[in-house]
Scaffold this motif. Sequence first.
Motif, PDB file in Angstrom:
ATOM      1  N   GLN A   1       7.006 -10.353  -0.921  1.00 48.18           N
ATOM      2  CA  GLN A   1       8.279 -11.348  -1.458  1.00 48.18           C
ATOM      3  C   GLN A   1       8.453 -12.636  -0.590  1.00 48.18           C
ATOM      4  O   GLN A   1       9.140 -12.874   0.131  1.00 48.18           O
ATOM      5  N   VAL A   2       7.326 -13.673  -0.884  1.00 46.72           N
ATOM      6  CA  VAL A   2       7.136 -14.723   0.047  1.00 46.72           C
ATOM      7  C   VAL A   2       7.339 -15.787  -0.852  1.00 46.72           C
ATOM      8  O   VAL A   2       6.632 -15.813  -2.107  1.00 46.72           O
ATOM      9  N   GLN A   3       8.139 -17.071  -0.573  1.00 44.29           N
ATOM     10  CA  GLN A   3       8.318 -18.100  -1.446  1.00 44.29           C
ATOM     11  C   GLN A   3       7.684 -19.106  -0.794  1.00 44.29           C
ATOM     12  O   GLN A   3       7.666 -19.330   0.476  1.00 44.29           O
ATOM     13  N   LEU A   4       6.943 -20.024  -1.466  1.00 46.94           N
ATOM     14  CA  LEU A   4       6.103 -21.175  -0.741  1.00 46.94           C
ATOM     15  C   LEU A   4       6.370 -22.482  -1.710  1.00 46.94           C
ATOM     16  O   LEU A   4       6.574 -22.625  -2.699  1.00 46.94           O
ATOM     17  N   VAL A   5       6.882 -23.203  -0.927  1.00 50.16           N
ATOM     18  CA  VAL A   5       7.348 -24.638  -1.580  1.00 50.16           C
ATOM     19  C   VAL A   5       6.606 -25.961  -1.022  1.00 50.16           C
ATOM     20  O   VAL A   5       6.690 -26.087   0.212  1.00 50.16           O
ATOM     21  N   GLU A   6       5.535 -26.425  -1.980  1.00 48.17           N
ATOM     22  CA  GLU A   6       4.882 -27.539  -1.376  1.00 48.17           C
ATOM     23  C   GLU A   6       5.785 -28.895  -1.698  1.00 48.17           C
ATOM     24  O   GLU A   6       6.736 -28.838  -2.336  1.00 48.17           O
ATOM     25  N   SER A   7       5.350 -29.748  -0.829  1.00 47.75           N
ATOM     26  CA  SER A   7       6.057 -31.069  -1.121  1.00 47.75           C
ATOM     27  C   SER A   7       5.038 -32.202  -0.505  1.00 47.75           C
ATOM     28  O   SER A   7       4.046 -31.939   0.226  1.00 47.75           O
ATOM     29  N   GLY A   8       4.995 -33.567  -0.784  1.00 44.62           N
ATOM     30  CA  GLY A   8       4.110 -34.471  -0.196  1.00 44.62           C
ATOM     31  C   GLY A   8       3.177 -35.276  -1.030  1.00 44.62           C
ATOM     32  O   GLY A   8       2.437 -36.062  -0.677  1.00 44.62           O
ATOM     33  N   GLY A   9       3.080 -34.538  -2.130  1.00 44.48           N
ATOM     34  CA  GLY A   9       2.067 -35.045  -3.277  1.00 44.48           C
ATOM     35  C   GLY A   9       2.792 -36.211  -3.823  1.00 44.48           C
ATOM     36  O   GLY A   9       3.939 -36.673  -3.776  1.00 44.48           O
ATOM     37  N   GLY A  10       1.704 -36.885  -4.611  1.00 49.83           N
ATOM     38  CA  GLY A  10       2.211 -38.150  -5.440  1.00 49.83           C
ATOM     39  C   GLY A  10       0.970 -38.996  -5.508  1.00 49.83           C
ATOM     40  O   GLY A  10      -0.252 -38.443  -5.423  1.00 49.83           O
ATOM     41  N   LEU A  11       1.156 -40.216  -5.820  1.00 50.54           N
ATOM     42  CA  LEU A  11       0.048 -41.346  -6.288  1.00 50.54           C
ATOM     43  C   LEU A  11      -0.440 -42.097  -5.060  1.00 50.54           C
ATOM     44  O   LEU A  11       0.510 -42.642  -4.316  1.00 50.54           O
ATOM     45  N   VAL A  12      -1.643 -42.253  -4.877  1.00 54.40           N
ATOM     46  CA  VAL A  12      -2.177 -43.014  -3.684  1.00 54.40           C
ATOM     47  C   VAL A  12      -3.362 -43.623  -4.129  1.00 54.40           C
ATOM     48  O   VAL A  12      -4.138 -43.336  -5.008  1.00 54.40           O
ATOM     49  N   GLN A  13      -3.878 -44.898  -3.574  1.00 55.28           N
ATOM     50  CA  GLN A  13      -5.049 -45.522  -3.559  1.00 55.28           C
ATOM     51  C   GLN A  13      -5.943 -45.048  -3.115  1.00 55.28           C
ATOM     52  O   GLN A  13      -5.901 -44.406  -1.938  1.00 55.28           O
ATOM     53  N   PRO A  14      -7.301 -45.009  -3.534  1.00 54.77           N
ATOM     54  CA  PRO A  14      -8.699 -44.625  -2.899  1.00 54.77           C
ATOM     55  C   PRO A  14      -8.394 -45.376  -1.545  1.00 54.77           C
ATOM     56  O   PRO A  14      -8.331 -46.545  -1.375  1.00 54.77           O
ATOM     57  N   GLY A  15      -9.163 -44.387  -0.506  1.00 56.21           N
ATOM     58  CA  GLY A  15      -9.377 -44.919   0.801  1.00 56.21           C
ATOM     59  C   GLY A  15      -7.692 -44.536   1.527  1.00 56.21           C
ATOM     60  O   GLY A  15      -7.804 -44.710   2.930  1.00 56.21           O
ATOM     61  N   GLY A  16      -6.918 -44.285   0.858  1.00 55.49           N
ATOM     62  CA  GLY A  16      -5.436 -43.970   1.366  1.00 55.49           C
ATOM     63  C   GLY A  16      -5.225 -42.670   2.014  1.00 55.49           C
ATOM     64  O   GLY A  16      -6.268 -41.821   2.047  1.00 55.49           O
ATOM     65  N   SER A  17      -4.126 -42.311   2.731  1.00 54.28           N
ATOM     66  CA  SER A  17      -3.833 -40.920   3.274  1.00 54.28           C
ATOM     67  C   SER A  17      -2.628 -40.392   2.604  1.00 54.28           C
ATOM     68  O   SER A  17      -1.674 -41.104   2.211  1.00 54.28           O
ATOM     69  N   LEU A  18      -2.718 -39.178   2.626  1.00 49.37           N
ATOM     70  CA  LEU A  18      -1.280 -38.452   2.393  1.00 49.37           C
ATOM     71  C   LEU A  18      -1.227 -36.992   3.194  1.00 49.37           C
ATOM     72  O   LEU A  18      -2.208 -36.570   3.573  1.00 49.37           O
ATOM     73  N   ARG A  19      -0.113 -36.682   3.560  1.00 47.70           N
ATOM     74  CA  ARG A  19       0.078 -35.440   4.278  1.00 47.70           C
ATOM     75  C   ARG A  19       0.833 -34.340   3.287  1.00 47.70           C
ATOM     76  O   ARG A  19       2.013 -34.808   2.864  1.00 47.70           O
ATOM     77  N   LEU A  20       0.379 -33.274   3.052  1.00 43.90           N
ATOM     78  CA  LEU A  20       1.146 -32.272   2.291  1.00 43.90           C
ATOM     79  C   LEU A  20       1.583 -31.305   3.159  1.00 43.90           C
ATOM     80  O   LEU A  20       1.253 -31.008   4.264  1.00 43.90           O
ATOM     81  N   SER A  21       2.896 -30.724   2.828  1.00 42.46           N
ATOM     82  CA  SER A  21       3.679 -29.652   3.560  1.00 42.46           C
ATOM     83  C   SER A  21       3.978 -28.424   2.656  1.00 42.46           C
ATOM     84  O   SER A  21       4.076 -28.499   1.611  1.00 42.46           O
ATOM     85  N   CYS A  22       3.843 -27.502   3.374  1.00 42.95           N
ATOM     86  CA  CYS A  22       4.388 -26.165   2.464  1.00 42.95           C
ATOM     87  C   CYS A  22       5.113 -25.264   3.617  1.00 42.95           C
ATOM     88  O   CYS A  22       4.741 -25.021   4.462  1.00 42.95           O
ATOM     89  N   ALA A  23       6.492 -24.795   3.247  1.00 43.85           N
ATOM     90  CA  ALA A  23       7.456 -24.116   3.962  1.00 43.85           C
ATOM     91  C   ALA A  23       7.361 -22.581   3.276  1.00 43.85           C
ATOM     92  O   ALA A  23       7.877 -22.637   2.015  1.00 43.85           O
ATOM     93  N   ALA A  24       7.416 -21.798   4.077  1.00 40.71           N
ATOM     94  CA  ALA A  24       7.586 -20.425   3.484  1.00 40.71           C
ATOM     95  C   ALA A  24       8.775 -19.912   3.878  1.00 40.71           C
ATOM     96  O   ALA A  24       9.338 -19.999   4.919  1.00 40.71           O
ATOM     97  N   SER A  25       9.384 -18.876   2.998  1.00 42.88           N
ATOM     98  CA  SER A  25      10.637 -18.332   2.997  1.00 42.88           C
ATOM     99  C   SER A  25      10.587 -16.930   2.742  1.00 42.88           C
ATOM    100  O   SER A  25       9.690 -16.565   1.984  1.00 42.88           O
ATOM    101  N   GLY A  26      11.506 -16.101   2.703  1.00 44.05           N
ATOM    102  CA  GLY A  26      11.605 -15.007   2.164  1.00 44.05           C
ATOM    103  C   GLY A  26      11.005 -13.966   3.190  1.00 44.05           C
ATOM    104  O   GLY A  26      11.483 -13.881   4.450  1.00 44.05           O
ATOM    105  N   SER A  27      10.218 -12.954   2.858  1.00 46.32           N
ATOM    106  CA  SER A  27       9.617 -11.984   3.687  1.00 46.32           C
ATOM    107  C   SER A  27       8.405 -12.544   4.675  1.00 46.32           C
ATOM    108  O   SER A  27       7.389 -12.397   4.404  1.00 46.32           O
TER     109      SER A  27
END
Length: 120
Positions: A1-27
């Motif tokens: 019973q674990v819930q995972l929520v991702e964030s940080g996605g989106g549109l980026v140009q080639p050569g760019g950078s992005l950071r994704l996050s995922c927070a766990a909750s529940g058990s």
Amino acid sequence: QVQLVESGGGLVQPGGSLRLSCAASGSIFSINTMGWYRQAPGKQRELVAVITSGGNTIYSDSLKGRFTISRDNAKNTVYLQMNSLKPEDTAVYYCCAQHTYGSISSPYYWGQGTQVTVSS
């Protein structure tokens, strides 16, 4: 019973950078492995990187040097820093987590996914 929520996605140009996050909750007690997989259109889900609570990591060989996985155990959160992004990195990125009790591990829990699109 674990819930995972991702964030940080989106549109980026080639050569760019992005950071994704995922927070766990529940058990969240005894979560050991956390990580990221991705699924591009028309392809199967593939490993990006995983990390244990002790800091051991496994990366897809093709992504070493561009992607870095890290985690904050106190916040039950895993991150994926993505640099030098290419159009072929376009995919839905899924967070995963796994319980470990001694030598016994649960199946992976999965987040809902976050879209990453690399395009000019």
